[in-house]
Motif scaffolding. Sequence first.
Motif, PDB file in Angstrom:
ATOM      1  N   ASN A  52     -80.495  39.156 -14.889  1.00 33.09           N
ATOM      2  CA  ASN A  52     -79.625  39.999 -14.077  1.00 33.09           C
ATOM      3  C   ASN A  52     -78.240  39.396 -13.908  1.00 33.09           C
ATOM      4  OD1 ASN A  52     -81.088  42.455 -13.332  1.00 33.09           O
ATOM      5  ND2 ASN A  52     -82.571  41.011 -12.526  1.00 33.09           N
ATOM      6  N   ALA A  56     -74.808  41.144 -15.113  1.00 31.24           N
ATOM      7  CA  ALA A  56     -73.671  41.273 -14.201  1.00 31.24           C
ATOM      8  C   ALA A  56     -72.393  40.757 -14.859  1.00 31.24           C
ATOM      9  CB  ALA A  56     -73.939  40.519 -12.903  1.00 31.24           C
ATOM     10  N   LYS A  59     -71.206  43.314 -17.407  1.00 29.00           N
ATOM     11  CA  LYS A  59     -70.585  44.474 -16.754  1.00 29.00           C
ATOM     12  C   LYS A  59     -69.222  44.115 -16.158  1.00 29.00           C
ATOM     13  CE  LYS A  59     -73.946  47.225 -17.703  1.00 29.00           C
ATOM     14  NZ  LYS A  59     -73.788  48.280 -18.699  1.00 29.00           N
ATOM     15  N   TYR A  60     -69.101  42.916 -15.612  1.00 29.61           N
ATOM     16  CA  TYR A  60     -67.828  42.459 -15.046  1.00 29.61           C
ATOM     17  C   TYR A  60     -66.735  42.442 -16.126  1.00 29.61           C
ATOM     18  CZ  TYR A  60     -64.287  39.424 -13.041  1.00 29.61           C
ATOM     19  OH  TYR A  60     -63.089  38.915 -12.603  1.00 29.61           O
ATOM     20  N   GLU A  67     -71.531  48.465 -11.241  1.00 23.54           N
ATOM     21  CA  GLU A  67     -72.733  47.998 -11.920  1.00 23.54           C
ATOM     22  C   GLU A  67     -72.852  46.477 -11.800  1.00 23.54           C
ATOM     23  OE1 GLU A  67     -73.543  49.739 -15.830  1.00 23.54           O
ATOM     24  OE2 GLU A  67     -72.059  51.264 -15.327  1.00 23.54           O
ATOM     25  N   THR A  68     -71.719  45.793 -11.810  1.00 27.33           N
ATOM     26  CA  THR A  68     -71.723  44.339 -11.615  1.00 27.33           C
ATOM     27  C   THR A  68     -72.365  44.002 -10.283  1.00 27.33           C
ATOM     28  OG1 THR A  68     -69.702  44.052 -12.921  1.00 27.33           O
ATOM     29  CG2 THR A  68     -70.273  42.281 -11.402  1.00 27.33           C
ATOM     30  N   ARG A  69     -71.957  44.674  -9.233  1.00 28.07           N
ATOM     31  CA  ARG A  69     -72.483  44.438  -7.894  1.00 28.07           C
ATOM     32  C   ARG A  69     -73.989  44.717  -7.853  1.00 28.07           C
ATOM     33  NH1 ARG A  69     -72.454  41.256  -4.345  1.00 28.07           N
ATOM     34  NH2 ARG A  69     -70.236  41.131  -4.692  1.00 28.07           N
ATOM     35  N   GLN A  70     -74.433  45.770  -8.506  1.00 30.18           N
ATOM     36  CA  GLN A  70     -75.866  46.105  -8.510  1.00 30.18           C
ATOM     37  C   GLN A  70     -76.692  44.981  -9.137  1.00 30.18           C
ATOM     38  OE1 GLN A  70     -75.759  49.837 -10.608  1.00 30.18           O
ATOM     39  NE2 GLN A  70     -75.805  51.030  -8.710  1.00 30.18           N
ATOM     40  N   PHE A  71     -76.230  44.463 -10.271  1.00 28.80           N
ATOM     41  CA  PHE A  71     -76.973  43.394 -10.933  1.00 28.80           C
ATOM     42  C   PHE A  71     -76.920  42.099 -10.137  1.00 28.80           C
ATOM     43  CE2 PHE A  71     -76.415  46.108 -14.774  1.00 28.80           C
ATOM     44  CZ  PHE A  71     -77.754  46.303 -15.021  1.00 28.80           C
ATOM     45  N   LEU A  72     -75.783  41.828  -9.487  1.00 31.19           N
ATOM     46  CA  LEU A  72     -75.697  40.640  -8.637  1.00 31.19           C
ATOM     47  C   LEU A  72     -76.634  40.756  -7.440  1.00 31.19           C
ATOM     48  CD1 LEU A  72     -71.867  39.879  -8.649  1.00 31.19           C
ATOM     49  CD2 LEU A  72     -73.678  38.541  -9.738  1.00 31.19           C
TER      50      LEU A  72
END
Length: 92
Positions: A52, A56, A59-60, A67-72
Motif C-alpha cells: 500500500n 501510494a 499515485k503521488y 488516491e494517495t491518501r487512501q493508500f496511505l
Amino acid sequence: NLESLNDLKNAEERLKICEDGLKRCYGSDLSRLMTIKSDMVNKYTPIFVRLNLLKAILKYYRGKKNETRQFLDTAMQEMKKILVDDDKVAQD
C-alpha cells in the motif's frame, strides 16, 4: 529501480501483479491466512503495508492526491495492527 522516475510507467502493472499474487496466496486482508494459521498474520501484514505504501508513492507521482491518501490510510490501518506498545515492552 526506485531512483528512476522512468520506471514508473510499468510500476502500476507490476504492483497489480504483486497484489493479485498476494491476494491469491493469503486472501483479501489476510483472510485465507487467518483461516489456516491465525498466529502467522502479524508476520505477513508488513507485506501488505509495503504494498500500500508503494501504491501510494505511485499515485503521488502521478498527481492523484485523493488516491494517495487512501493508500496511505490503508497502510496506516494495517500498520496499527502490528505496532508494539512501548509501555508493554518496557514492563517485560
